[in-house]
Motif scaffolding. Structure first.
Motif, PDB file in Angstrom:
ATOM      1  N   TYR A 346     -46.008  11.815  43.998  1.00 48.42           N
ATOM      2  CA  TYR A 346     -46.855  12.818  43.358  1.00 48.42           C
ATOM      3  C   TYR A 346     -46.493  12.964  41.886  1.00 48.42           C
ATOM      4  O   TYR A 346     -45.378  12.660  41.463  1.00 48.42           O
ATOM      5  CB  TYR A 346     -46.752  14.171  44.067  1.00 48.42           C
ATOM      6  CG  TYR A 346     -45.389  14.809  43.999  1.00 48.42           C
ATOM      7  CD1 TYR A 346     -44.952  15.497  42.853  1.00 48.42           C
ATOM      8  CD2 TYR A 346     -44.520  14.751  45.086  1.00 48.42           C
ATOM      9  CE1 TYR A 346     -43.703  16.081  42.793  1.00 48.42           C
ATOM     10  CE2 TYR A 346     -43.263  15.337  45.031  1.00 48.42           C
ATOM     11  CZ  TYR A 346     -42.855  15.999  43.880  1.00 48.42           C
ATOM     12  OH  TYR A 346     -41.613  16.578  43.825  1.00 48.42           O
ATOM     13  N   GLN A 347     -47.462  13.439  41.106  1.00 45.16           N
ATOM     14  CA  GLN A 347     -47.249  13.757  39.697  1.00 45.16           C
ATOM     15  C   GLN A 347     -47.926  15.090  39.429  1.00 45.16           C
ATOM     16  O   GLN A 347     -49.019  15.354  39.939  1.00 45.16           O
ATOM     17  CB  GLN A 347     -47.832  12.654  38.804  1.00 45.16           C
ATOM     18  CG  GLN A 347     -47.310  11.277  39.190  1.00 45.16           C
ATOM     19  CD  GLN A 347     -47.485  10.255  38.098  1.00 45.16           C
ATOM     20  OE1 GLN A 347     -47.247  10.532  36.930  1.00 45.16           O
ATOM     21  NE2 GLN A 347     -47.883   9.056  38.474  1.00 45.16           N
ATOM     22  N   VAL A 348     -47.235  15.927  38.665  1.00 43.97           N
ATOM     23  CA  VAL A 348     -47.741  17.290  38.421  1.00 43.97           C
ATOM     24  C   VAL A 348     -47.840  17.571  36.925  1.00 43.97           C
ATOM     25  O   VAL A 348     -47.059  17.046  36.131  1.00 43.97           O
ATOM     26  CB  VAL A 348     -46.835  18.348  39.095  1.00 43.97           C
ATOM     27  CG1 VAL A 348     -46.855  18.210  40.600  1.00 43.97           C
ATOM     28  CG2 VAL A 348     -45.400  18.256  38.557  1.00 43.97           C
ATOM     29  N   LYS A 349     -48.809  18.396  36.575  1.00 43.84           N
ATOM     30  CA  LYS A 349     -48.959  18.822  35.177  1.00 43.84           C
ATOM     31  C   LYS A 349     -48.110  20.068  34.891  1.00 43.84           C
ATOM     32  O   LYS A 349     -47.750  20.321  33.733  1.00 43.84           O
ATOM     33  CB  LYS A 349     -50.431  19.105  34.865  1.00 43.84           C
ATOM     34  CG  LYS A 349     -51.289  17.855  34.837  1.00 43.84           C
ATOM     35  CD  LYS A 349     -52.720  18.166  34.428  1.00 43.84           C
ATOM     36  CE  LYS A 349     -53.541  16.888  34.311  1.00 43.84           C
ATOM     37  NZ  LYS A 349     -54.957  17.153  33.914  1.00 43.84           N
ATOM     38  N   ASN A 350     -47.827  20.841  35.944  1.00 46.47           N
ATOM     39  CA  ASN A 350     -46.986  22.031  35.818  1.00 46.47           C
ATOM     40  C   ASN A 350     -45.762  21.851  36.702  1.00 46.47           C
ATOM     41  O   ASN A 350     -45.883  21.670  37.923  1.00 46.47           O
ATOM     42  CB  ASN A 350     -47.753  23.285  36.251  1.00 46.47           C
ATOM     43  CG  ASN A 350     -49.013  23.505  35.414  1.00 46.47           C
ATOM     44  OD1 ASN A 350     -48.940  23.446  34.189  1.00 46.47           O
ATOM     45  ND2 ASN A 350     -50.140  23.740  36.069  1.00 46.47           N
ATOM     46  N   VAL A 351     -44.585  21.929  36.118  1.00 49.02           N
ATOM     47  CA  VAL A 351     -43.340  21.707  36.873  1.00 49.02           C
ATOM     48  C   VAL A 351     -43.241  22.660  38.055  1.00 49.02           C
ATOM     49  O   VAL A 351     -42.737  22.289  39.129  1.00 49.02           O
ATOM     50  CB  VAL A 351     -42.120  21.867  35.932  1.00 49.02           C
ATOM     51  CG1 VAL A 351     -40.824  21.769  36.720  1.00 49.02           C
ATOM     52  CG2 VAL A 351     -42.159  20.828  34.838  1.00 49.02           C
TER      53      VAL A 351
END
Length: 476
Positions: A346-351
Motif C-alpha cells: 500500500y501507499q498513502v498520501k497521509n501518514v
C-alpha cells in the motif's frame, strides 16, 4: 428466364459432392462414423508432430481421439451447436477459410487498372519522384530570433553536406521528421499534390542525385536530395506491384465478397451468403481433405470447449467445498520449499492513514477489500493506493522484499504524490488453505473432474474401433 439454383451454383464452377472412395470407417462414436482419413489428419497433425514434447503412437492416440469425439457428442446432445453464439463464431471462422475460393481475379484486375489510371491522371505527365530530406523544424508563430536560429542551423548542415558529410547520417542526427530521420531522411515515391507547395516546387526542380539549398515551408527548413525520379512505368510492368499492394489492403477478401454478393443478388432471394459458402465447402472438401478436416476440427473444437467449460471447468472452479477437500487430500503436493508473503502493498498520501489501512487489509485479505478501501479511504478522492493480494516469495516483489522479508535491498520510493509505503499481510511457511495455492489446486481439481466426466461419457455414449482398419493407418 429465371436461373435455377443449380445453374447459379454451376456458375461457381462447383462440382457435385461425391463419396470418397478408399476411405473406410475406422470408428463409430454415438452413431457417427469416423473415417480413417479424418483420424489420420488429426493424428498426423497433433499426435506425431516432429519436435513435440511427447509423441504418441497410433495406439496411444486412439483413446485420446475417442475422448475428444465423446466430448463433442456430449455437446451435440446438449444442443450447444444450435446456440446463436456458437453458430456465429463457427461460421465466421469457416467463412475465412472459404472466401479465398471465391476470389474474383477480374475484379482485382479492374481495381488495379483503375489505380494505375488515377495515378497516371494525378501525375499529369510529370515524373514519379523519390526525395529524401532533412527538416529543421520551425513553428509558424516563431519569433525573429527563432527564425534566425533555424536558418543558421539549416545553413550549417547544408554547408557540412557540401563539404562531404553523409546525407543519411546527417538526417538521422538532425532531422526533426521522426518518420524519415531513422531512414536517412528517405521519403517514399511521390507525385504532384503529395507534398506542400514549397517542398514540391523545389523537389521537382532537382535532377537525380542533386541537393537543394535550405527551402522554407510551413513546417520549417528542408534540405532536399533527389535520390530517384522517373516517368511512370507501363501498367504491365507495375501490375504485380500494384496487386501486391492491393492484397495488403484486403483486395482478395473484397473481391470474394463482391462475387458472393453478385450470386446472391442474381438468385432473386433463393441464395444467401451462407448458402453460397455452403456450396463452396461442398465443392472443395471432396478433393481437399485439409480444408474439410480443418473446418471440422474448428467446429468440434468449439463444441468441446463449450461443453468442457459448462460441464467441468466452471463447475469445478465454483465448487469451494470440493476444492478445499481436494486440497486437504493432496496437501503434500502443494507444500512450499520456501516461505511466501501473503498480503498487499500500500501507499498513502497521509501518514496517519497507514496503520488503519493495514488493519483493514489484514482483516479482509480473502474478502471484498476493494469496497472497504473505497468507502473508508477513497470515497471522495484517492488518498491510498493498494496492489495485491500477492502470494510471492523473496525476490519477486521489491516492496515485499524490503518490508516483509526485511532484505538488505533499499525499498523503492513511494509513487509521486504519496508519502509512505508499506505492506499488510503475513509471511507464511506453508499454505493455510486452498486459497493460498488456488490456481494450482483449481487446475488439478478441474483435471480430476474432467477425467470423471470423460469416464461417464464412455459409459453414456456407445463407441467402437475397427482394429483391422486401425492397422492400416498411415500404411495404405
Amino acid at each position: 428466364m429465371k436461373k435455377t439454383l443449380f445453374a447459379l451454383l454451376f456458375a461457381l464452377g462447383l462440382p457435385a459432392m461425391a463419396q470418397t472412395a478408399g476411405d473406410p470407417v475406422l470408428m463409430t462414436i454415438n452413431g457417427k462414423d469416423i473415417t480413417r482419413s479424418e483420424f489420420e489428419y488429426s493424428y498426423n497433425k497433433n499426435g506425431n508432430v516432429e519436435g513435440a514434447v511427447e509423441q504418441k503412437t497410433i495406439e496411444e492416440y486412439v483413446p485420446m481421439f475417442v475422448n475428444y469425439k465423446l466430448k463433442v457428442a456430449a455437446a451435440e446432445a446438449a444442443k450447444l451447436d444450435t446456440l446463436e453464439s456458437f453458430k456465429k463464431e463457427f461460421l465466421t471462422y469457416r467463412d475465412m477459410q472459404l472466401t479465398p475460393y471465391m476470389v474474383d481475379q477480374f475484379f482485382i484486375d479492374s481495381i488495379c487498372t483503375d489505380v494505375y489510371a488515377r495515378t497516371e491522371k494525378q501525375l499529369g505527365g510529370m515524373d514519379v519522384i523519390k526525395p529524401a530530406h532533412i527538416l529543421i523544424q520551425l513553428k509558424q508563430n516563431a519569433g525573429e530570433a527563432e527564425k534566425q536560429a533555424a536558418k543558421q542551423k539549416a545553413d550549417s548542415i547544408y554547408n557540412a553536406l557540401l563539404g562531404g558529410a553523409d546525407f543519411a547520417k546527417m538526417a538521422e542526427l538532425y532531422s526533426a521528421d521522426p518518420g524519415t530521420a531513422k531512414r536517412g531522411g528517405q521519403l517514399p515515391e511521390l507525385g504532384p499534390g503529395a507534398l506542400v507547395k514549397e517542398f514540391e516546387t523545389a523537389a521537382y526542380a532537382l535532377k537525380k542525385g542533386e541537393m537543394s539549398q535550405p527551402v522554407l515551408s510551413p513546417y520549417g527548413y528542408h534540405i532536399i536530395k533527389m535520390t530517384d525520379r522517373h516517368a511512370l512505368a507501363p501498367l504491365d510492368s507495375l501490375r504485380p506491384e500494384i496487386i501486391e499492394a492491393l492484397k495488403r489492403q484486403g483486395i482478395e477478401e473484397a473481391s470474394a465478397e463482391y462475387r458472393i454478393k453478385k450470386l446472391v443478388d442474381a438468385s432473386n432471394g433463393r441464395l444467401t451468403r451462407e448458402t453460397v459458402l455452403d456450396s463452396v465447402l461442398a465443392a472443395h472438401e471432396k478433393d481437399n481433405a485439409e480444408l474439410r478436416y480443418l473446418v471440422q476440427e474448428y467446429h468440434d473444437g468449439l463444441l468441446l470447449y463449450e461443453a468442457s467449460k459448462r460441464d467441468v471447468w466452471d463447475v469445478a472452479a465454483a465448487d469451494t467445498k470440493g476444492l478445499e477437500q481436494y486440497y486437504k487430500q493432496n496437501k503434500k503436493k502443494y507444500a512450499w520449499t520456501e516461505p511466501r508473503f501473503k498480503g498487499f502493498v500500500y501507499q498513502v498520501k497521509n501518514v496517519k492513514d497507514a496503520k488503519r489501512l493495514a488493519k483493514l487489509l489484514n482483516k479482509s485479505i480473502d474478502g471484498d477489500w476493494r469496497k472497504a478501501v473505497k468507502e473508508q479511504f477513497n470515497k471522495d478522492s484517492v488518498t491510498v493506493f493498494v496492489t495485491g493480494p500477492y502470494i510471492c516469495k523473496a525476490g519477486e516483489n521489491s516492496y515485499v522484499d524490503a518490508y516483509a522479508f526485511k532484505t538488505k535491498a533499499a525499498a523503492p520510493a513511494p509513487m509521486k504524490g504519496y508519502v509512505q509505503t508499506g505492506v499488510a499481510g503475513k509471511v507464511l511457511k506453508q499454505p493455510k488453505s486452498y486459497l493460498d495455492v488456488k490456481a494450482q489446486v483449481t487446475s488439478d481439481y478441474q483435471e480430476q473432474k474432467e477425467k470423471e466426466w470423460v469416464e461417464s461419457l464412455r459409459q453414456r455414449f456407445p463407441f467402437s474401433v475397427k482394429q483391422d482398419v486401425l492397422k492400416t493407418v498411415n500404411k495404405h
